[in-house]
Design an enzyme around this catalytic site. Sequence first.
Site, short mmCIF file in Angstrom:
data_model
loop_
_atom_site.label_atom_id
_atom_site.label_comp_id
_atom_site.label_asym_id
_atom_site.label_seq_id
_atom_site.Cartn_x
_atom_site.Cartn_y
_atom_site.Cartn_z
N HIS A 72 101.57 111.95 -27.96
CA HIS A 72 100.58 111.16 -27.23
C HIS A 72 101.14 109.77 -26.91
O HIS A 72 101.10 109.32 -25.76
CB HIS A 72 99.30 111.06 -28.06
CG HIS A 72 98.23 110.23 -27.44
ND1 HIS A 72 97.21 110.76 -26.69
CD2 HIS A 72 98.03 108.88 -27.44
CE1 HIS A 72 96.42 109.78 -26.26
NE2 HIS A 72 96.89 108.63 -26.71
N GLU A 73 101.67 109.10 -27.91
CA GLU A 73 102.18 107.74 -27.68
C GLU A 73 103.38 107.76 -26.73
O GLU A 73 103.53 106.89 -25.88
CB GLU A 73 102.53 107.05 -29.00
CG GLU A 73 101.40 107.00 -30.04
CD GLU A 73 100.03 106.63 -29.51
OE1 GLU A 73 99.96 105.91 -28.50
OE2 GLU A 73 99.01 107.08 -30.10
N HIS A 85 102.26 108.00 -23.17
CA HIS A 85 101.81 106.71 -22.61
C HIS A 85 102.96 105.97 -21.90
O HIS A 85 102.69 105.07 -21.09
CB HIS A 85 101.27 105.80 -23.71
CG HIS A 85 99.81 105.96 -24.00
ND1 HIS A 85 98.84 105.85 -23.03
CD2 HIS A 85 99.15 106.18 -25.16
CE1 HIS A 85 97.64 106.00 -23.59
NE2 HIS A 85 97.79 106.21 -24.88
N GLU A 94 93.90 106.79 -21.14
CA GLU A 94 93.78 107.77 -22.21
C GLU A 94 93.55 109.20 -21.72
O GLU A 94 94.08 110.15 -22.30
CB GLU A 94 92.70 107.34 -23.20
CG GLU A 94 93.02 106.01 -23.91
CD GLU A 94 94.32 106.02 -24.71
OE1 GLU A 94 94.86 107.10 -25.00
OE2 GLU A 94 94.81 104.91 -25.04
N ASP A 152 86.28 96.97 -28.10
CA ASP A 152 86.34 97.63 -29.42
C ASP A 152 85.01 98.32 -29.74
O ASP A 152 84.97 99.32 -30.46
CB ASP A 152 86.67 96.64 -30.53
CG ASP A 152 88.14 96.20 -30.47
OD1 ASP A 152 88.97 96.96 -29.93
OD2 ASP A 152 88.44 95.10 -30.97
N TYR A 180 89.07 109.59 -23.51
CA TYR A 180 90.14 110.52 -23.88
C TYR A 180 89.80 111.95 -23.42
O TYR A 180 90.52 112.56 -22.65
CB TYR A 180 90.31 110.56 -25.41
CG TYR A 180 90.91 109.33 -26.02
CD1 TYR A 180 92.24 109.32 -26.44
CD2 TYR A 180 90.16 108.18 -26.21
CE1 TYR A 180 92.80 108.20 -27.03
CE2 TYR A 180 90.72 107.05 -26.80
CZ TYR A 180 92.04 107.07 -27.21
OH TYR A 180 92.60 105.95 -27.79
N GLU A 182 101.01 102.73 -28.44
CA GLU A 182 102.14 103.00 -27.56
C GLU A 182 102.96 101.77 -27.19
O GLU A 182 103.36 101.63 -26.03
CB GLU A 182 101.63 103.69 -26.31
CG GLU A 182 100.69 102.84 -25.41
CD GLU A 182 99.22 102.89 -25.77
OE1 GLU A 182 98.89 103.17 -26.94
OE2 GLU A 182 98.39 102.64 -24.87
N1 BES Z 1 96.28 103.16 -27.16
C1 BES Z 1 95.65 103.94 -28.15
C2 BES Z 1 95.15 103.14 -29.32
C3 BES Z 1 94.19 102.04 -28.96
C4 BES Z 1 93.22 102.22 -28.00
C5 BES Z 1 94.25 100.84 -29.60
C6 BES Z 1 92.34 101.19 -27.69
C7 BES Z 1 93.39 99.82 -29.28
C8 BES Z 1 92.42 99.99 -28.32
C9 BES Z 1 96.57 105.04 -28.66
O1 BES Z 1 97.40 105.57 -27.68
C10 BES Z 1 95.71 106.18 -29.10
O2 BES Z 1 95.01 106.70 -28.28
N2 BES Z 1 95.79 106.58 -30.37
C11 BES Z 1 95.07 107.70 -30.89
C12 BES Z 1 96.00 108.87 -30.98
C13 BES Z 1 95.54 110.15 -30.45
C14 BES Z 1 94.59 110.26 -29.36
C15 BES Z 1 96.53 111.27 -30.53
C16 BES Z 1 94.54 107.34 -32.26
O3 BES Z 1 94.80 106.21 -32.71
O4 BES Z 1 93.88 108.12 -32.88
ZN ZN Z 2 96.32 106.76 -26.27
#
Ligand code: BES
Ligand code: ZN
Length: 584
Positions: free
Chosen positions: A285-286, A289, A308, A365, A373, A261
């Site tokens: 989703h993005e 955010h 999330e 990570d 989520y 996002e």
């Molecule tokens: N912000 C996250 C991606 C992220 C989280 C990157 C933690 C690094 C560390 C992003 O908004 C996300 O949640 N992406 C999901 C999409 C989904 C839930 C629709 C993904 O990447 O799968």
């Molecule tokens: Zn997210």
Amino acid sequence: MARLDPHSYCDDAQPQTDTVDWVARVDFASKTLTAVATLTFARSGSGPLDLDTRGLTIDRAETLDGRVVPFVVHTEDAVLGARLTLTLPEGTAGVRVAYRTSPEASALQWLEAAQTHGGVHPFLFSQCQAIHARSVLPLQDTPRVRVRYTAALTVPAQLKALMAAAFVSREVDGDLAVERWQMPQSIPPYLFAFAVGDLAGRELGPRCRVWAEPGVIDRAAFEFAGADAMLTTAEALFGPYPWDRFDFLTMPPSFPYGGMENPRLTFLTPTLLAGDRSLVNVLAHELAHSWTGNLVTNANAEHFWLNEGFTVYAERRIQEVLEGAERGALSEALGRESLDEAIKGFKARPALTHLRTDLTGIDPDDAYSQVPYEKGYLFLKTLERYVGRPAFDVYLRRYIETFAFRSITTDDFVRFTRAALPGALEAIDAPAWIEGPGVPSNAASGGSARLDALRALGTTPPADAVAGAWSPAEWQLWLQQCARTPDDVDCAALDARFDLSVSGNFEVLVAWLELGVLAGYVPAVPRACQLLSQVGRMKYLRPLYKALMVRPETRAVARSTFEACAPAYHPIARQVVRGLLSAP
Ligand code: BES
Ligand code: ZN
């Protein structure tokens, strides 16, 4: 002195950064950035200032008025990186640090031309969430310290730079171009983002533009044509859009996430380009955010569910408006499956299934999972069910207004909710959600007629007429249901009847290949390996590598595929897969 973020050396008693001016030269040959970061403080100060760095070579530090600033780079910690301690002279309003990044910078992926769609030009992008910004610039890398910034990037003139900021200018000088950007709104450092490559843009509406490599732009423009309507829908739900523009960039296939996002410039995996707009929920989703995450931000990774969980809730509200309640119910069911799977995976570490986590000594990570989520979503859904949707909508708007441009903890959330919805947290036993493991038994669950029909099938394939009408989400749910008892499934017959191995929808394709691999269906193995060599999205790498590790006869192929593909994966993805392959 107080450290309020387990993932940062930032010390609250020291000067706080207010603005950053970043000047960097991108050198593809050496895979380094040579840069100067100028940090200006909210108030002048003196004495020690601790910054976060990882893999940076610090060349010089001086005050804004040119006085030398002595510094020490401490030994690198595996999770936090290296603390950089500057000793500020009396009355220091800001510091200028000249430095170089490492070719292994954890936030950066330097792609060879062959790893791009066009195959002619190299590509570079950043991915700073959660704590990788420190590998790109020295700063107080905690979401508690929000900054505004300007940036000037020098890049090869045949390439285009993009930043998650407002474009200012581009000047070409011989072989090089200087692109300038500014971010007038304050952001947490993890939202600092840029990309450099052969990029084309296409307008999708007054506030939306899609970017991609020239050979991908038509497909991307088709897939995301609904962005502007999505933005209007989101504003009706959550209030005026606070970031002026909503542009997004379709990334090369090695991008490790579905989406990120970055404000004013969301990054998206090209695996969303299914050709039928069936995966646009990731864009929703993005976009969501923009309110929950970028405007109201988790104070550190221990409160990641505030980002999330709220965003999955908001994403599904957008989806419900645009695609109907039935589709929403399927998304919720898919989410619940992924949550149960994640909780199973944390059997040995149940504390990581709390909403609020204790991440001292733990790399965000490594803690990443679907729990913040989907458990976060269910918690908010349970709260919504208790107070009713109209009251919840008023509450959500007030939450966003109250905490706009602030970084908050779970306690801030609790205090606010107690006051806004008296008695509600007690009634739904919020502590069990926030401080307890697994999913409390009072979780709200939706359900729908289609979902019931799917469940009733078990592992029996759908009749042809039914199958033809199935949406990708229905296929995915059914295939995942089959994967629970793979031995009961005749994969060869399924593949022959439904052409699953050539599905253009990655969610369906991966669910199918996971089932096939688990069932010992031999043709699924090379197809899975081929996919693993083409995309670096961790959501797909995880289940496929895990499935290949289940049967002794496919373990070697998992390892050799990883050996061959690892150089093309993003550093974060590489680390995650390595962990999977070495698990007992
Ligand atoms: N912000 C996250 C991606 C992220 C989280 C990157 C933690 C690094 C560390 C992003 O908004 C996300 O949640 N992406 C999901 C999409 C989904 C839930 C629709 C993904 O990447 O799968
Ligand atoms: Zn997210």
